[in-house]
Design a protein around this motif. Sequence first.
Motif, PDB file in Angstrom:
ATOM      1  N   UNK A 290      11.430  -8.867   2.073  1.00 18.15           N
ATOM      2  CA  UNK A 290      10.333  -8.983   2.421  1.00 18.15           C
ATOM      3  C   UNK A 290       9.350 -10.242   1.787  1.00 18.15           C
ATOM      4  N   UNK A 291       9.807 -10.552   0.422  1.00 18.20           N
ATOM      5  CA  UNK A 291       9.236 -11.425  -0.192  1.00 18.20           C
ATOM      6  C   UNK A 291       9.710 -12.927   0.230  1.00 18.20           C
ATOM      7  N   UNK A 292      11.005 -12.978   0.601  1.00 20.86           N
ATOM      8  CA  UNK A 292      11.469 -13.965   1.295  1.00 20.86           C
ATOM      9  C   UNK A 292      10.760 -14.295   2.690  1.00 20.86           C
ATOM     10  N   UNK A 293      10.658 -13.248   3.343  1.00 21.08           N
ATOM     11  CA  UNK A 293      10.034 -13.470   4.772  1.00 21.08           C
ATOM     12  C   UNK A 293       8.865 -13.820   4.558  1.00 21.08           C
ATOM     13  N   UNK A 294       8.059 -13.352   3.678  1.00 20.62           N
ATOM     14  CA  UNK A 294       6.608 -13.940   3.627  1.00 20.62           C
ATOM     15  C   UNK A 294       6.563 -15.472   2.956  1.00 20.62           C
TER      16      UNK A 294
ATOM     17  N   UNK B 176       4.718  -6.681   6.957  1.00 20.18           N
ATOM     18  CA  UNK B 176       5.861  -7.152   5.926  1.00 20.18           C
ATOM     19  C   UNK B 176       4.988  -7.119   4.462  1.00 20.18           C
ATOM     20  N   UNK B 177       5.497  -6.316   3.483  1.00 22.57           N
ATOM     21  CA  UNK B 177       4.716  -6.205   2.293  1.00 22.57           C
ATOM     22  C   UNK B 177       5.507  -6.909   1.084  1.00 22.57           C
ATOM     23  N   UNK B 178       4.750  -7.505   0.273  1.00 22.48           N
ATOM     24  CA  UNK B 178       5.179  -8.164  -0.812  1.00 22.48           C
ATOM     25  C   UNK B 178       4.134  -8.725  -2.063  1.00 22.48           C
TER      26      UNK B 178
ATOM     27  N   UNK C 139       0.065 -15.894  -1.876  1.00 24.74           N
ATOM     28  CA  UNK C 139       0.130 -16.295  -0.485  1.00 24.74           C
ATOM     29  C   UNK C 139      -1.034 -15.681   0.011  1.00 24.74           C
ATOM     30  N   UNK C 140      -1.716 -16.530   1.071  1.00 21.08           N
ATOM     31  CA  UNK C 140      -2.810 -15.581   1.749  1.00 21.08           C
ATOM     32  C   UNK C 140      -2.592 -15.530   3.195  1.00 21.08           C
ATOM     33  N   UNK C 141      -1.248 -15.298   3.604  1.00 18.12           N
ATOM     34  CA  UNK C 141      -1.200 -14.746   5.064  1.00 18.12           C
ATOM     35  C   UNK C 141      -0.305 -13.577   4.927  1.00 18.12           C
ATOM     36  N   UNK C 142      -0.287 -12.823   6.081  1.00 17.75           N
ATOM     37  CA  UNK C 142       0.319 -11.595   6.379  1.00 17.75           C
ATOM     38  C   UNK C 142       1.443 -11.543   7.630  1.00 17.75           C
ATOM     39  N   UNK C 143       2.675 -11.104   7.223  1.00 20.28           N
ATOM     40  CA  UNK C 143       3.722 -11.242   8.586  1.00 20.28           C
ATOM     41  C   UNK C 143       3.588  -9.672   9.186  1.00 20.28           C
ATOM     42  N   UNK C 144       3.647  -9.930  10.736  1.00 18.91           N
ATOM     43  CA  UNK C 144       3.575  -8.619  11.316  1.00 18.91           C
ATOM     44  C   UNK C 144       4.821  -8.764  12.417  1.00 18.91           C
ATOM     45  N   UNK C 145       5.429  -7.612  12.876  1.00  9.78           N
ATOM     46  CA  UNK C 145       6.349  -7.571  13.862  1.00  9.78           C
ATOM     47  C   UNK C 145       5.645  -7.725  15.278  1.00  9.78           C
ATOM     48  N   UNK C 146       6.045  -8.707  16.146  1.00  8.88           N
ATOM     49  CA  UNK C 146       5.536  -9.004  17.405  1.00  8.88           C
ATOM     50  C   UNK C 146       6.554  -9.263  18.312  1.00  8.88           C
TER      51      UNK C 146
END
Length: 232
Positions: free
Chosen positions: A32-36, A118-120, A218-225
């Motif tokens: 999740x750190x890598x995805x972010x 996605x959390x990091x 990082x100031x964004x967040x990943x979500x599953x869509x």
Amino acid sequence: MKFETVLSPSLFSQIENLEDKVVVVIDILRATSTITTILANGASAVIPVREESIAKEYKAKGYLVGGEREGETIVGFDFGNSPFQYKKEIVKGQEIVLTTTNGTKCIEMSAHAYQVVIGSFLNLDKVVEHINFLNKDIVLFCAGWKDKVNLEDSLFAGAVACSFMDKELDDSTLLCIDAYNASKGNLFKALQNSNHFQRLASKGVTKDIAYCCETNMIDTVGVLKEGKIMTA
């Protein structure tokens, strides 16, 4: 808001009414750190897949594909699971496919939730801000290591929950809060005796661990869509 912390994927089946809950998937070292990081570097999406064979099918179609098993890069893939491999000049504007030992499995397991986040530590405050805005019951889902509890994911669950002390918290969440409060002064040091730290350090990726312990870079967040992780 109610908070439940799942310390191992083997416990995830106990979650009821998943479709009404937000799941924060946590695999600090390193998925999740890598995805972010991939999203922060401008990728249009990350496509998480559970099986190596499916990732290979994407590779055959021309996608950039990253993956690891047992912490080792899958032979023939473009990347492993190190956030440093996904450089901006390579991933910007691309859809990146990723398969990992633990994290991508947990994303797939969570797919029917109201939303998967996605959390990091890299974007801790933004994760807190995002789930607070959603105002739904929260599941903090620790990927662990092969269904075993691990320290780094539990610490992140505690870090998130510290911002919601006025909410209803289950016992697993309270345990994680206590662990985080004891460790937050130096996360890297706190993890040095942990199993996964030692597992990765033996492969020479201590730099990755230090990076994944950095907070709010990082100031964004990943979500599953619809099967893809995108910036919220």
